[in-house]
Enzyme design. Structure first.
Site, PDB file in Angstrom:
ATOM      1  CG  HIS A  87      42.507  44.855  42.316  1.00  0.00           C
ATOM      2  ND1 HIS A  87      41.147  44.816  42.229  1.00  0.00           N
ATOM      3  CD2 HIS A  87      42.966  44.201  41.213  1.00  0.00           C
ATOM      4  CE1 HIS A  87      40.792  44.157  41.145  1.00  0.00           C
ATOM      5  NE2 HIS A  87      41.875  43.783  40.504  1.00  0.00           N
ATOM      6  CB  CYS A  88      45.433  49.899  45.967  1.00  0.00           C
ATOM      7  SG  CYS A  88      44.054  50.942  46.399  1.00  0.00           S
ATOM      8  CB  ALA A  89      48.168  46.031  42.718  1.00  0.00           C
TER       9      ALA A  89
END
Ligand code: PMP
Length: 482
Positions: free
Chosen positions: A418-420
């Site tokens: 999640h781009c985390a």
């Protein structure tokens, strides 16, 4: 008699509570996705657009024209709508004035706008403090600044990362505080995590920024504070004035509007004294361009170089008006496409209804998910500390496979980091991935329940297959060894 009294009192309480409940069936009539039978539970990535906003593209096209670039009635009309959009956004987040608003393509561009506008202000030995909880959009620009851009000019600036508590998903404020010192130009912090769901105690981060002792160019002695509000603002009442942060960024595609528009809301003196992010037409003062001197346009146009996404801006601002209608009375268009005034209390009332509904969905789904054997749900246990997303992993199950199986059952989810990326690696997840369900205010309680129950079924059927495979393997092995 007493029983009757109790039950009538209970009914009264229920009625009072119901007044605060969203009319989800009426809300859903404004959208196309229910006709498809889709269970849209990937709202942390993007939300669905109501029909009215899609139709608005066609309606606006009758007067299709550029802004600030023509004397026709059409150009004046569209210019007025475009400029009014800045006012609507200003009001919705309780910014002092439209001069605080910069329209961007998305949150990522809003954060980059801050980075480029401050670029020349950094001094050798400064540092930037951000966190392991950030979306890559609020880490990679600062990484790029510190590791790639400033070193080319012989300026060393360190990028420091504050930890979070792996068990609770809460930001480690003590660690954050220990990283901030009198050389911290800016703290860049998520408003709510798109992986852990945690809502950050922003007033405490603000306190840390205020006491850093960093000497800013205007003589103020404190660190600047940028908040990435991409996951916070769509479901939580957010008041720029009360937060008192320097920069607040968010994207409209996570709060009903179609793709393409983001916002940077910034303190006016910062936008006035910083360099523009993009140079070109419309951001210059009319007629003030010569070989030796260029004068900039007044705010907010100083940060609106080139032809903007005009229809996107108008439709995004109207999305805020429609959001008020949907939350307060979905059968009436009191705010959408009207000039009816709304104040911050109206926004607060609408957003609080949205938050309560999302909380109810999250609580229900978390309850069902938490009973799955081997599951890890990331982030705070208390729904009051969370937004409407739930990321999880199940021991022995690949999150991508769970998402694929959910999709087969009609439930839309997202697997990945999640781009985390920093947070997934910080938790040593291998692969650095989780499966995520995320709700918005048009989701029903049945959908939340079904989505979570479907995860349960997927995990159970996988366990059954694994057990039967193991049993077969044992039989085979036994056969062979004999
Ligand atoms: N920050 C957070 C917390 C997000 O969730 C997202 C979107 N996933 C972004 C930043 C980036 O938003 P955008 O893609 O609209 O730039």
């Amino acid at each position: 008699m007493i029983n009757q009294l109790i039950s009538s009192a209970e009914n009264k309480i229920k009625l009072a509570e119901n007044k605060n409940l969203l009319d989800v069936s009426a809300i859903r009539r404004h959208f196309l996705f229910p006709e498809r039978g889709r269970i849209v539970t990937n709202n942390a990535a993007s939300t669905q657009p109501p029909k009215e906003l899609l139709n608005l593209y066609t309606d606006l096209s009758k007067d299709y024209e550029n802004v600030h670039r023509g004397q026709s009635n059409a150009s004046r009309y569209i210019t007025n709508l475009f400029e009014e959009s800045y006012n609507i956004i200003t009001k919705f987040i309780n910014a002092p004035d439209r001069r605080n608003i910069v329209i961007t393509r998305n949150t990522t561009e809003a954060i980059n706008t801050v980075m480029y506008s401050l670029l020349t202000q950094f001094r050798d030995g400064d540092n930037i403090v951000t966190t392991f909880m950030e979306h890559n959009s609020n880490y990679v620009p600062w990484y790029g600044l510190c590791k790639e851009i400033l070193p080319k000019f012989g300026i060393k600036v360190e990028c420091r990362l504050a930890r979070f508590q792996p068990q609770t998903g809460e930001l480690d404020l003590t660690h954050l505080k220990s990283l901030v010192d009198s050389r911290t130009k800016i703290i860049c912090c998520i408003g709510a995590s798109n992986f852990l769901g945690t809502k950050i105690h922003l007033h405490l981060v603000k306190e840390i920024a205020d006491y850093s002792g960093y000497l800013q160019p205007n003589g103020e002695c404190r660190s600047l504070l940028l908040v990435d509000g991409a996951q916070l603002i769509p479901g939580t009442f957010t008041d720029f004035h009360t937060l008192n942060v320097d920069y607040l960024c968010f994207s409209f595609h996570k709060m009903l509007a179609p793709f393409g528009i983001g916002v940077l809301c910034a303190k006016q003196h910062l936008l006035e004294t910083s360099l523009p992010f993009l140079y070109g037409g419309d951001m210059i003062a009319e007629g003030d361009v010569s070989p030796d001197y260029v004068g900039y346009n007044s705010l907010p146009w100083k940060y609106a170089a080139g032809t903007p996404n005009i229809l996107g801006t108008i439709i995004s601002a109207q999305a805020l008006r429609l959001l008020l209608d949907l939350a307060l009375n979905p059968d009436e268009q009191k705010y959408f496409l009207t000039t009816n005034e709304f104040n911050i209390q109206t926004v607060e009332g609408a957003m609080n209804r949205i938050s309560s509904h999302i909380k109810m969905l999250t609580e229900k789904a978390m309850y069902i998910l938490s009973r799955i054997k081997g599951i890890t749900i990331y982030g705070p246990k208390n729904v009051n500390r969370r937004t409407g997303l739930i990321s999880f992993n199940v021991a022995g199950c690949n999150p991508f496979e769970i998402a694929e199986e959910l999709n087969k059952a009609g439930v839309e989810s997202r697997a990945g980091c999640h781009c985390a990326t920093l947070a997934h690696k910080y938790l040593k997840l291998d692969p650095p991935a989780s499966c995520r369900l995320s709700f918005y205010f048009y989701n029903t309680i049945d959908e939340a329940e079904f989505a979570a129950e479907t995860v349960n079924k997927i995990v159970n059927s996988k366990n059954r297959i694994d057990i039967s495979l193991n049993t077969n393997e044992n039989t085979l092995n036994n056969g062979l060894t004999k």
